[in-house]
Design an enzyme around this catalytic site. Structure first.
Site, PDB file in Angstrom:
ATOM      1  N   ASP A  37       0.859  -1.160   0.000  1.00  0.00           N
ATOM      2  CA  ASP A  37       0.000   0.000   0.000  1.00  0.00           C
ATOM      3  C   ASP A  37       0.905   1.222   0.000  1.00  0.00           C
ATOM      4  O   ASP A  37       2.092   1.111   0.329  1.00  0.00           O
ATOM      5  CB  ASP A  37      -0.854  -0.062   1.272  1.00  0.00           C
ATOM      6  CG  ASP A  37      -1.715   1.146   1.423  1.00  0.00           C
ATOM      7  OD1 ASP A  37      -2.263   1.581   0.407  1.00  0.00           O
ATOM      8  OD2 ASP A  37      -1.839   1.642   2.550  1.00  0.00           O
ATOM      9  N   THR A  84      -0.149   4.809   1.114  1.00  0.00           N
ATOM     10  CA  THR A  84      -0.387   5.695   2.238  1.00  0.00           C
ATOM     11  C   THR A  84      -0.271   4.926   3.543  1.00  0.00           C
ATOM     12  O   THR A  84      -0.931   3.915   3.732  1.00  0.00           O
ATOM     13  CB  THR A  84      -1.787   6.308   2.124  1.00  0.00           C
ATOM     14  OG1 THR A  84      -1.939   6.766   0.797  1.00  0.00           O
ATOM     15  CG2 THR A  84      -1.966   7.417   3.098  1.00  0.00           C
ATOM     16  N   GLU A 134      -7.762  15.676   6.883  1.00  0.00           N
ATOM     17  CA  GLU A 134      -8.700  16.710   7.297  1.00  0.00           C
ATOM     18  C   GLU A 134      -8.104  17.564   8.393  1.00  0.00           C
ATOM     19  O   GLU A 134      -8.234  18.777   8.387  1.00  0.00           O
ATOM     20  CB  GLU A 134      -9.995  16.050   7.781  1.00  0.00           C
ATOM     21  CG  GLU A 134     -10.742  15.375   6.655  1.00  0.00           C
ATOM     22  CD  GLU A 134     -12.232  15.328   6.908  1.00  0.00           C
ATOM     23  OE1 GLU A 134     -12.595  14.895   8.016  1.00  0.00           O
ATOM     24  OE2 GLU A 134     -13.006  15.724   6.027  1.00  0.00           O
ATOM     25  N   PHE A 181     -17.883  11.749   2.672  1.00  0.00           N
ATOM     26  CA  PHE A 181     -16.813  11.288   1.790  1.00  0.00           C
ATOM     27  C   PHE A 181     -16.982   9.799   1.523  1.00  0.00           C
ATOM     28  O   PHE A 181     -17.346   9.038   2.417  1.00  0.00           O
ATOM     29  CB  PHE A 181     -15.460  11.523   2.467  1.00  0.00           C
ATOM     30  CG  PHE A 181     -14.307  11.022   1.649  1.00  0.00           C
ATOM     31  CD1 PHE A 181     -13.771  11.824   0.655  1.00  0.00           C
ATOM     32  CD2 PHE A 181     -13.774   9.764   1.862  1.00  0.00           C
ATOM     33  CE1 PHE A 181     -12.714  11.368  -0.101  1.00  0.00           C
ATOM     34  CE2 PHE A 181     -12.729   9.303   1.103  1.00  0.00           C
ATOM     35  CZ  PHE A 181     -12.188  10.109   0.112  1.00  0.00           C
ATOM     36  N   ARG A 213      -0.151  15.164  -1.525  1.00  0.00           N
ATOM     37  CA  ARG A 213      -1.544  14.794  -1.750  1.00  0.00           C
ATOM     38  C   ARG A 213      -2.304  16.080  -2.022  1.00  0.00           C
ATOM     39  O   ARG A 213      -2.251  17.013  -1.223  1.00  0.00           O
ATOM     40  CB  ARG A 213      -2.119  14.114  -0.519  1.00  0.00           C
ATOM     41  CG  ARG A 213      -1.480  12.795  -0.227  1.00  0.00           C
ATOM     42  CD  ARG A 213      -1.700  12.416   1.211  1.00  0.00           C
ATOM     43  NE  ARG A 213      -3.064  11.995   1.478  1.00  0.00           N
ATOM     44  CZ  ARG A 213      -3.471  10.743   1.363  1.00  0.00           C
ATOM     45  NH1 ARG A 213      -2.631   9.816   1.008  1.00  0.00           N
ATOM     46  NH2 ARG A 213      -4.700  10.414   1.635  1.00  0.00           N
ATOM     47  N   THR A 221      -2.297   1.428  -4.785  1.00  0.00           N
ATOM     48  CA  THR A 221      -2.754   2.541  -3.977  1.00  0.00           C
ATOM     49  C   THR A 221      -4.038   3.104  -4.533  1.00  0.00           C
ATOM     50  O   THR A 221      -4.347   2.955  -5.718  1.00  0.00           O
ATOM     51  CB  THR A 221      -1.676   3.639  -3.914  1.00  0.00           C
ATOM     52  OG1 THR A 221      -2.188   4.717  -3.162  1.00  0.00           O
ATOM     53  CG2 THR A 221      -1.289   4.104  -5.296  1.00  0.00           C
TER      54      THR A 221
END
Lengths: 344, 1142
Positions: free
Chosen positions: B404, B406, B507, B549, B603, B683
Site C-alpha cells: 500500500d 499511504t 482533514e 466522503f 496529496r 494505492t
C-alpha cells in the site's frame, strides 16, 4: 493472539531472544580437513593392518558333516529311519592349534530369526515361575508347542526349546592308532547374565528339581525332560543348561554358528597338537528337509573375537580412501587457492 | 458454523422476511392490526466450540480428520487387530501423546472462550421497564428493550440511539474492539423523539441482521397522540454496535434491535480461512512419496515371502510348525494380514513426531519475531505481532510484494505544505513573521509576486474551515493535542491549543493549515459551526447537510447557511472528481499547480464552492431527505442525489499536503528488489502522487522506462479505449518481453546493467477494463499479456485502486503461472482484502486503525522492519524448516531401511530388527531434540550478512531446498547410509563370535549395533550441517548421544517387571565389551558420513569465497543507499514525464 501480551512491553534484550547467542561456527577448512583426513586414514590403515594380521593368525578348522554326498562319512545317518546313528569325521592338523580352542557347531538355511519362532517361548516359565508351567502368559505364543497330544503342558514350551540342537560330539586324538579322548568343557559357553540372572530354575521341591516339573511333559523332540538334560552335572540341568541357553539366544542370520564346547583342560590346555583327530558325531538333528547344512568349527579367538577378515579389510579400504581423498583435496584446494589469488 | 447455529437459535422462518419490526419498549403501536411479538434470539453470545459432554467425541473427530492422525490411528488399529510384529504400544503411545496434548490445548482455549462468554453474558445491564430501571444480566436482554448505558461501558447489544445526555443529541463511541479504530465516532439520536421515553410509542423497521459494520438501513415510525405518525430514517449513524464503548457521554438510552448471535459483532466473528504454506505442500508431496515407498516395501516383502515359501521345506520347517488356526486361514487373508504386518513394521518411516516437531518449531520459532528488539518501535511501545505461526517459512519465499502507499510507504502523517488560490501559490513559512503568516512564494505562470483577491482568499479559507467532519476535542479533556486514532501526534506544537479528532489525517492537516492562515475552527455545536476569522471575529454557520466522503466519489461536501441567510455548498475532493464539476476555464489555472504538487509527492485536494438559491436548496434538501429515508437502494439513491447537488460549482483553489516517506522506505524497497522480489505498489491515490512516491522509494529509477496504461493514455487516440488498450498491451509486450534479452531467472536488477529497466503503471479504471473487456474472449489474452509485461518490469504501480481491485490483482498474480508466493503489506482497512488474499499478509501498526493488523498474519510497527522480517527471519525460518523436513524424512528412511533389508534374511517373517523400545524412542527421544534445536537456532549465514546482502535471499527462492533434487539427494543419502548400516553389520556377523571369550551374539545384538550406528550417524550428520553451534546445540547433540548410551545401559541393565520378554537384557553392555563391535561402529559411522564430509569440504572454498565477495559488494551498495535516502521526497525535481513513453 497469545503473543500479544509479550509484545506489549519491550522485548527482552537477551542474547537468546535476539538470536545472538555466542556460537562456534566451525568451518571445515582445507587446513583442518586435509591433515585430518590424512591422520584418520593412516590411523585406519594401522588398525586395518592390525586387524587383518590378527585375523590371519586365527586358526580355523571347519567341517561340514551333513552327509549330503554319498561318500561322506555321515551319509548313512541322513536316512530318517536310522535312529541313534553315529558317524565319524576325521581330520588332521599339521601344526599346533593354539588354545584355548573353541568348538562351534554351525547351521545354514536355518531360520532362528523367524518372528513366530522367536516369540514361541514363555519367559515367565524360564524364570522358574511354576505358575506358568500349567498356564501360559500369552496363551498363543507357545502354540503349537504348548501342549502335547494328551493336552499335558509342555515345559519349557515353544518352538525354540523344542528345536534344541541335539547332535553331540566326542573328539579323539589318534595317537599311534589309539583314540585319546579330548576333554570338552561345556561351562561358560553361554552368556554369564543368561546363566546367572536372566534364566532361573524353579525352586526344587523337597530338594528335587524333578518334582518341580511335576505335571508337565518334556518338549516333544527332547529325549529327556529338562531336569535331566545333563546327566553328568547336576548343576547343568533344568533351564540352566549351558547348551539350552546357547540355543535360546537366537542367531541373527539364517547361517550361524553357536559355541558348543571349549577345549581348555588337561593335556590340551595349550591347544590341539599337530596330528590326526577323529570326531564322533551322534547324528540326531535333521536339516535336509529344509535344505540345511550342519558343520563343526574349531577355532581359536583373539582380542577381536573369531576370524573375520571383513573388519580388517574394511579399515584398510576406508583408511586408504581417506588418504587418497586428502590428496585429491590437496589438489583441488591448491587449484582454488590459485584462482583466489588471481581474483585478488 | 455460526450461521448454522444462528438458524437453529432463531428459527429459519425469519430468513424469508426482508425486514424486522421492533416495538420500542414492547409497546404495541396504534396502526398495527395485531401485535405479534415476533421471536428473536436472546442476547447470549456463544463463541465456544464444545460443551462438557460433546468435547471428547467432537474433538477427537476433528483431530482425526487430519490425514496424518488418521493414518496413525489406522496403523494402531491394525496393530491391535492383527498379529503384528510390534506391539500396539509402539505407535499407540506417541499417537496418544499427540492427541492428548492437542486436546488439552484446544480444551483450554475453549474453556477460556466459555469464560469470556460467561463474562459477557452475565454482565449486569440496566433496562428500562415500565418506567423503572431494572438491573438484568446481559443475556436476558430482548429485542425491543430500552437499555441504559453509561460512560465507558460497552454496549450489550446493537442499539438504536434514542436519547443522549448530551444536549445536541449525539454521543461518542470508539469501536476499538470491533474494527480497531480508536478514534471517537459521533452517533446521533433519532430526531423528533420525545424526552420521556416511557410515553414513546414507536416501531422500528429495519433490515435483517447482516455482518457489514458500516451498513444499516431502517425506518422509525413515531406515533404521537393525535398526530400523524412521523417517519424517520435510520442509518449506521444511529446504530450503536455491541462491543463499542461509550465515550465522552454520560449516559444514553437505546432500544435493542439485534441481540446475541445476531449482533454485527457476532456475525463478524468468523475464523479466518487457513493459509497453508508452500512448505506444507512440499511435506505432503514427500509424504506421498514415502507412503508409496512404504507400500511398495510392504508389497515387495509380501510377494517375496510367498515366492520364498513356495520352495519345498521353507514354508513350514519342522522346527517352526504352524498352529492349526494358521493352517486353516485362507491364503489370501493371510497375504493381506502379512501385508498389513509389513506396513506396521515399516510404518515408522512416516513418523508422528515429525508433525509434532514441525508444529513445535513453528510455534516456538515465531517467538523470535515477537522478541526481536529491532522490531520494537519506541513511538507506539510495541514490537512485532505474530498472528499465525504457520507461515514463518513463507517469509523466506516471497516473490511478489504488494504494498500500500499511504501509511505504508509513507507515514500518513500529514502536513499542510501549500495551497493555491485562484491560480496563485501560497506557501506557509514559519520564519516569516508576517501578521497573517500568509506569503506568496511564487506566482502563477507569469511569475509575478501577486496575490489572489482578498475575497477569494477568505472564501478559500472558510471553505477549508467548514468543509470537513473534524471535531474539536472537548475543552474538559486534559490533553489538547490532535488525536488521530488514539495516537497522539507528537509533532503538535504547544501553541496549537486546539485538539482535533477526525477519521482522516488529511482533514486535520487542512483545518490546521487554515488555522495557520488565521481561520480557526472552533467547533460544531447543535448544528452550527463556529469559526474565528482573521479579525478574530466569530462567524457562525448553520450546518445543513454533510455529503459524506466515500472512496468512489472521492469528494465530500457540506451545505451551510451563513448568518446572512446565504446557502453555500463547499466541496473538496480529488482533482479528477472536482474538475468535471466546475467551470472549465477555472480549471486550467489550477491544474498546473495541482499536477506539479502531485509530482512532488504531495496529496492534493481541490476546493470548490457553489451558492445555492433558495429553490435549489429546497430541492436538494427534499431530495437528500428522501434518499436518506429510503429503505431500499439507499446508497444508490444518495449517490445520485449527491452527484446532482455537486454540480456546476466554481473552483476556488487547491491544497497540497505532504505525506512523508516512512523511515528507510527506499532502502527497504531496494533491499526487497535486490532480494529478487517484485514490488508492486497498489494505492488508491492519484497516479502522479503515487509515481513520485515510487521515485522517492527508488522503485522507479532515473533510467527506468515507464510503461503507462491509464485512462489518460487510452483516450489519446481516435480508437476506442478497448482497441487502444489492446494496441498498447501489444506494444508494451513487444518492448518489455520480446525485445528484452532473456534475463537469467532470479536476476532482476544488477548494478551496472545494460538492460533497460521497465516500470509499469496502471490505474483502476484501466484494470477493470482489462479484467472485464467488452469482448469476453479477450479477457484471458489481456490478462496473460498484462502478467507477462509485469513480470518483466522491476516495479509496477497500480493507482486509483479500490480495495477489492487490490485483492483482484493479488489473486491474479497468485494464480499466475508458477503460482508465486505473494506478500501484501498495508496498514488500513482498505488493505484488508489484499492482506487476506496474499499468501502472507503483513499489517503495519499504523495510524489507520487496527483492522489491517487484526487480519494480518504478521504485524510490524514500521515498513523498515519488513526488510529484516523477510531477509533475515524469513530466510532463516525457511532454511531451518526445509532442513528439518528433509532431515526427518532422511533419518526415518535410514532407520527403516535396515529393518526392510533384514526381512530378506529372516524369511520375510516380519521380525523387527530393533527392539520395541528403540522403535518407539528413536523419533521421540534419541533424535528429536538436536533437530528441534537446529531448527530453532541455526544461522547458516549470520543475520548481519543476510541483511547486508539481499541477494542471498535469491538462493532459497522457489522453494529451493524442498524441490525434488534436494529431496532426491537426501533420499539417496538415507538409502546409502541404511545400506551401510545393515550390510556392514551383516558382514561382521558372518562370524558371530565377536567376543574374546568365544561366545556368540544373537539377533538383538545385531539390531543394537545397527541402531547404535544409526543414532550416532544421523546425529553427527546434523552436527555436520550445523553451522552455528550455540551451547544449546552442544547440549542437545552430545546430550542426546549420551542419553542414548545411558538409556541403552539402563534398558538392558534391569530385569524389567511386567514385561513379557527381556530380550535386551545386557545386550548393549555385551556389545560394548566386544572390540570388534566398537570398531565396526566407528568405521560405519565414518563411512556413512564420508560422502557428506567430502561434499562439505569440496563445496566450502567456493561458497566461502563468493560470500566474501558478495559482502564487499553489498557494503558498497549499503553506503550508496544510505546517502541517497537522506534526500527527501521533494528533491525529485526531474520530470518523470520525459521518461514516460507517452
Amino acid at each position: 493472539m497469545k503473543n500479544e501480551g509479550k509484545s506489549a512491553q519491550r522485548p527482552d534484550n537477551t542474547a537468546f531472544t535476539q538470536q545472538r547467542l555466542p556460537a562456534w561456527q566451525p568451518i571445515l577448512s582445507a587446513g583442518i580437513v586435509i591433515p585430518g583426513f590424512l591422520i584418520i586414514g593412516l590411523a585406519f590403515i594401522g588398525i586395518g593392518i592390525g586387524l587383518f594380521l590378527t585375523s590371519q593368525t586365527i586358526q580355523v578348522q571347519e567341517m561340514d558333516y551333513t552327509g549330503v554326498e554319498k561318500d561322506s562319512p555321515c551319509f548313512r545317518c541322513t536316512i530318517p529311519s536310522n535312529l541313534n546313528c553315529t558317524c565319524e569325521v576325521t581330520f588332521s592338523l599339521s601344526t599346533l592349534f593354539t588354545g584355548p580352542v573353541f568348538f562351534y557347531y554351525g547351521l545354514s538355511n536355518y531360520y532362528q530369526n523367524f518372528r513366530r519362532y522367536g516369540v514361541s517361548k514363555d519367559y515367565n516359565q524360564l524364570t522358574g515361575d511354576t505358575r506358568y508351567f500349567k498356564s501360559r502368559s500369552p496363551e498363543e505364543d507357545c502354540s503349537p508347542y504348548s501342549y502335547d497330544s494328551n493336552n499335558n503342558p509342555i515345559v519349557p514350551c515353544g518352538a525354540i526349546a523344542n528345536s534344541i540342537f541335539n547332535d553331540t560330539f566326542e573328539l579323539y586324538q589318534i595317537i599311534n592308532g589309539t583314540k585319546k579322548q579330548v576333554p570338552l568343557d561345556g561351562r561358560g559357553i553361554s552368556w554369564w547374565t543368561d546363566y546367572n540372572i536372566k534364566y532361573r530354575n524353579p525352586s526344587p521341591v523337597n530338594g528335587s528339581l524333578a518334582k518341580a516339573f511335576d505335571g508337565t511333559v518334556k518338549p516333544i523332540n527332547w529325549p529327556r525332560p529338562a531336569y535331566e538334560l545333563d546327566l553328568t552335572d547336576p548343576n547343568n540341568n533344568g533351564f540352566l543348561n549351558q547348551d539350552f541357553l546357547v540355543w535360546m539366544r537366537r542367531a541373527a542370520l539364517p547361517q550361524f554358528r553357536k559355541l558348543y564346547r571349549r577345549i581348555t583342560d588337561g593335556d590340551y590346555a595349550a591347544g590341539l597338537p599337530a596330528g590326526n583327530y577323529s570326531l564322533t558325531v551322534h547324528y540326531n538333528y535333521p536339516v535336509l528337509s529344509f535344505d540345511g547344512r550342519k558343520k563343526v568349527v574349531f577355532s581359536n579367538v583373539s582380542w577381536m573375537g573369531g576370524k573375520n577378515n571383513f573388519l580388517g579389510l574394511a579399515y584398510l579400504v576406508v583408511g586408504s580412501l581417506c588418504v587418497v581423498m586428502s590428496v585429491v583435496m590437496l589438489v583441488v584446494y591448491a587449484k582454488f587457492k590459485f584462482s583466489d589469488d588471481d581474483d585478488a | 458454523m455460526l450461521r448454522r447455529r444462528l438458524n437453529r437459535l432463531c428459527g429459519g422462518d425469519e430468513e424469508r422476511v426482508d425486514s424486522r419490526t421492533i416495538y420500542v419498549g414492547h409497546r404495541p403501536c396504534p396502526d398495527t392490526e395485531a401485535f405479534i411479538p415476533s421471536k428473536f434470539c436472546d442476547n447470549r453470545i456463544v463463541s465456544s466450540k464444545y460443551t462438557v459432554w460433546n468435547f471428547l467425541p467432537k474433538n477427537l473427530f476433528e483431530q482425526f480428520r487430519r490425514i496424518a492422525n488418521f493414518y496413525f490411528l489406522i496403523i494402531f488399529l491394525v496393530q491391535v487387530i492383527v498379529d503384528t510384529p510390534t506391539s500396539p504400544v509402539t505407535s499407540g503411545l506417541p499417537l496418544f501423546f499427540v492427541i492428548t496434548v492437542t486436546a488439552i490445548k484446544q480444551g483450554y482455549e475453549d474453556w477460556l472462550r466459555h469464560k469470556a462468554d460467561k463474562e459477557v453474558n452475565k454482565y449486569p445491564v440496566t433496562v428500562l421497564e415500565d418506567g423503572r430501571s431494572v438491573k438484568k444480566e446481559s443475556e436476558k436482554i430482548k429485542v425491543g428493550d430500552v437499555v441504559e448505558v453509561v460512560e465507558d461501558e460497552t454496549f450489550p447489544c446493537d442499539l438504536i440511539l434514542l436519547q443522549s445526555s448530551r444536549e445536541d443529541g449525539t454521543c461518542f463511541v470508539t469501536t476499538a474492539s470491533l474494527d480497531g479504530e480508536s478514534n471517537h465516532k459521533t452517533h446521533y439520536t433519532v430526531p423528533d423523539i420525545e424526552k420521556d421515553l416511557q410515553t414513546l410509542t414507536s416501531a422500528i423497521e429495519c433490515e435483517q441482521p447482516q455482518p457489514d459494520l458500516y451498513k444499516f438501513v431502517g425506518r422509525m415510525h413515531i406515533y404521537k397522540l393525535e398526530q400523524e405518525p412521523v417517519v424517520r430514517s435510520l442509518g449506521p449513524e444511529n446504530l450503536l454496535l455491541k462491543g463499542a464503548t461509550l465515550k465522552n457521554t454520560k449516559k444514553i438510552y437505546g432500544v435493542s434491535v439485534y441481540t446475541g448471535m445476531e449482533t454485527k459483532m457476532a456475525l463478524n466473528y468468523q475464523g479466518k480461512s487457513q493459509k497453508r504454506s508452500a512448505v506444507e505442500k512440499s511435506i505432503n508431496a514427500f509424504l506421498l512419496v514415502y507412503l508409496s515407498i512404504l507400500i511398495s516395501k510392504a508389497v515387495v516383502c509380501t510377494t517375496l515371502k510367498y515366492v520364498w515359501q513356495s520352495k519345498e521345506g521353507q514354508d513350514e520347517p519342522w522346527y517352526n510348525q504352524k498352529t492349526q488356526k494358521e493352517k486353516d486361514t485362507n491364503m489370501y487373508l493371510k497375504m493381506f494380514t502379512d501385508f498389513l504386518s509389513f506396513m506396521v513394521l515399516f510404518n515408522f518411516i512416516i513418523p508422528v513426531s515429525m508433525y509434532v516437531t514441525v508444529e513445535m518449531q513453528k510455534f516456538l520459532g515465531s517467538f523470535f519475531i515477537t522478541w526481536d528488539k529491532d522490531f520494537f518501535d519506541p513511538e507506539i511501545q510495541e514490537g512485532a505481532l505474530v498472528n499465525t505461526s504457520d507461515l514463518n517459512e513463507e517469509l523466506g519465499q516471497v516473490e511478489y510484494v504488494f504494498t500500500d502507499k499511504t501509511g505504508t510507504l509513507t507515514q500518513n502523517n500529514m502536513e499542510f505544505i501549500e495551497c493555491c488560490i485562484d491560480g496563485f501559490q501560497y506557501r506557509y513559512r514559519d520564519t516569516q513573521s508576517e501578521v497573517d503568516g500568509f506569503t506568496v512564494t511564487d506566482g502563477p505562470v507569469n511569475k509575478l509576486q501577486q496575490k489572489a483577491g482578498w475575497e477569494k482568499e477568505e472564501l478559500f479559507l472558510r471553505a477549508l474551515c467548514l468543509c470537513h467532519t473534524v471535531q474539536v476535542k472537548e475543552a474538559g479533556s486534559e490533553v489538547l493535542v490532535d488525536q488521530v486514532d488514539g495516537i497522539d501526534g507528537l509533532l503538535s506544537q504547544p501553541e496549537e491549543e486546539r485538539g482535533f479528532i477526525a477519521s482522516s489525517p488529511d482533514e486535520i492537516a487542512l483545518v490546521k493549515g487554515a488555522m495557520k492562515y488565521g481561520f480557526t475552527f472552533l467547533g460544531l455545536e447543535s448544528k452550527s459551526m463556529k469559526i474565528k476569522n482573521r479579525q478574530n471575529d466569530i462567524e457562525e454557520y448553520k450546518l445543513l447537510h454533510v455529503l459524506n466522503f466515500d472512496p468512489v466519489r472521492r469528494r465530500m461536501s457540506v451545505i451551510v447557511q451563513t448568518k446572512s441567510g446565504e446557502t453555500l455548498l463547499f466541496c473538496k475532493g480529488a482533482d479528477s472528481s472536482i474538475f468535471p464539476r466546475v467551470r472549465p476555464e477555472e480549471v486550467d489555472r489550477i491544474r498546473m499547480h495541482v499536477e506539479r504538487n502531485a509530482t512532488e509527492g504531495y496529496r492534493t485536494l481541490c476546493v470548490a464552492y457553489k451558492q445555492l438559491s433558495a429553490e435549489e436548496y429546497a430541492m436538494a434538501d427534499t431530495g437528500l431527505r428522501e434518499a436518506r429515508l429510503a429503505l431500499q437502494d439507499r446508497e444508490e439513491k444518495l449517490m445520485a442525489m449527491y452527484n446532482q447537488v455537486e454540480m456546476g460549482m466554481s473552483l476556488i483553489g487547491a491544497t497540497a499536503v505532504e505525506d512523508r516517506l516512512q523511515e528507510e522506505a527506499a532502502e527497504t524497497m531496494e533491499a526487497l528488489q535486490g532480494a529478487g522480489m517484485k514490488v508492486w505498489v497498489l494505492t488508491g491515490d492519484k497516479m502522479e502522487t503515487a509515481k513520485s512516491t515510487c521515485y522517492a522509494c527508488r522503485l522507479f529509477q532515473r533510467g527506468t522506462e515507464l510503461l503507462e496504461l491509464t485512462v489518460r493514455t487510452l483516450e489519446d487516440e481516435k480508437l476506442n479505449s478497448d482497441q487502444k488498450l489492446h494496441e498498447l498491451l501489444q506494444e508494451y509486450h513487444n518492448k518489455a518481453v520480446k525485445d528484452a534479452p532473456p534475463v537469467k531467472a532470479g536476476v532482476t536488477r544488477s548494478w551496472s546493467t545494460a538492460n533497460q529497466d521497465y516500470g509499469f503503471i496502471i490505474d483502476g479504471a484501466t484494470l477493470s477494463l482489462l479484467m472485464n473487456p467488452p469482448h469476453d474472449a479477450d479477457a484471458s489474452q489481456y490478462k496473460s499479456l498484462f502478467l507477462q509485461i509485469c513480470q518483466n518490469c522491476t516495479a509496477v504501480l497500480c493507482c486509483r485502486m479500490a480495495p477489492l481491485q487490490k485483492a483482484q490483482i493479488v489473486k491474479m498474480v497468485k494464480n499466475s503461472q508458477g503460482s508465486p508466493i505473494t506478500l501484501s503489506i498495508g496498514d488500513g482497512a482498505n488493505d484488508v482484502s489484499m492482506i487476506l488474499e496474499a499468501h502472507v499478509g503483513i499489517g503495519i501498526k499504523g495510524k489507520e486503525g487496527r483492522q489491517a493488523v487484526r487480519n494480518s498474519d504478521y504485524a510490524i510497527p514500521k515498513l523498515k522492519h519488513l526488510k529484516k522480517l523477510l531477509l533475515a527471519h524469513g530466510h532463516l525460518y525457511y532454511v531451518r524448516i526445509a532442513h528439518l523436513v528433509q532431515y526427518f524424512f532422511y533419518k526415518n528412511l535410514c532407520f527403516i531401511l535396515p529393518q526392510f533389508l533384514y526381512q530378506f534374511f529372516c524369511g520375510y517373517s516380519q521380525q523387527p530388527l530393533y527392539d520395541a523400545a528403540y522403535l518407539t524412542m528413536y523419533n521421540i527421544c534419541f533424535t528429536s531434540m538436536p533437530i528441534l534445536a537446529y531448527s530453532l537456532l541455526e544461522q547458516h549465514i549470520s543475520i548481519e550478512i543476510l541483511l547486508h546482502n539481499a541477494a542471498l535471499y535469491r538462493e532459497i527462492a522457489n522453494n529451493a531446498m524442498l524441490r525434488w533434487r534436494p529431496f532426491l539427494y537426501w533420499t539417496v543419502l538415507g538409502i546409502f547410509q541404511g545400506l551401510m548400516f545393515f550390510f556392514g553389520v551383516r558382514f561382521l556377523f558372518s562370524n558371530p563370535a565377536l567376543q574374546d571369550n568365544g561366545q556368540v551374539f544373537g539377533n538383538w545384538s545385531y539390531g543394537t549395533i545397527v541402531f547404535t550406528v544409526l543414532v550416532f550417524t544421523v546425529t553427527l550428520k546434523l552436527a555436520l550441517d550445523t553451522r552455528h553451534w550455540t551451547w544449546i546445540n552442544h547440549f542437545v547433540i552430545w546430550g542426546s548421544l549420551a542419553f542414548y548410551v545411558f538409556f541403552s545401559f539402563f534398558w538392558g541393565g534391569i530385569i524389567w517387571p511386567f514385561l513379557k520378554q527381556q530380550r535386551l537384557y545386557f545386550v548393549f553392555a555385551n556389545v560394548l565389551s566386544s572390540v570388534s563391535a566398537w570398531l565396526v561402529i566407528i568405521i560405519l559411522i565414518l563411512l556413512s558420513l564420508l560422502p557428506e564430509i567430502l561434499l562439505v569440504v569440496l563445496r566450502k572454498p567456493r561458497g566461502h569465497h563468493s560470500q566474501q565477495k558478495k559482502q564487499s559488494q553489498s557494503n558498497v551498495g549499503g553506503n550508496q543507499s544510505s546517502q541517497s535516502s537522506a534526500r527527501p521526497l521533494l528533491m525529485r525535481t526531474f520530470s518523470d514525464e520525459s521518461n514516460s513513453v507517452m
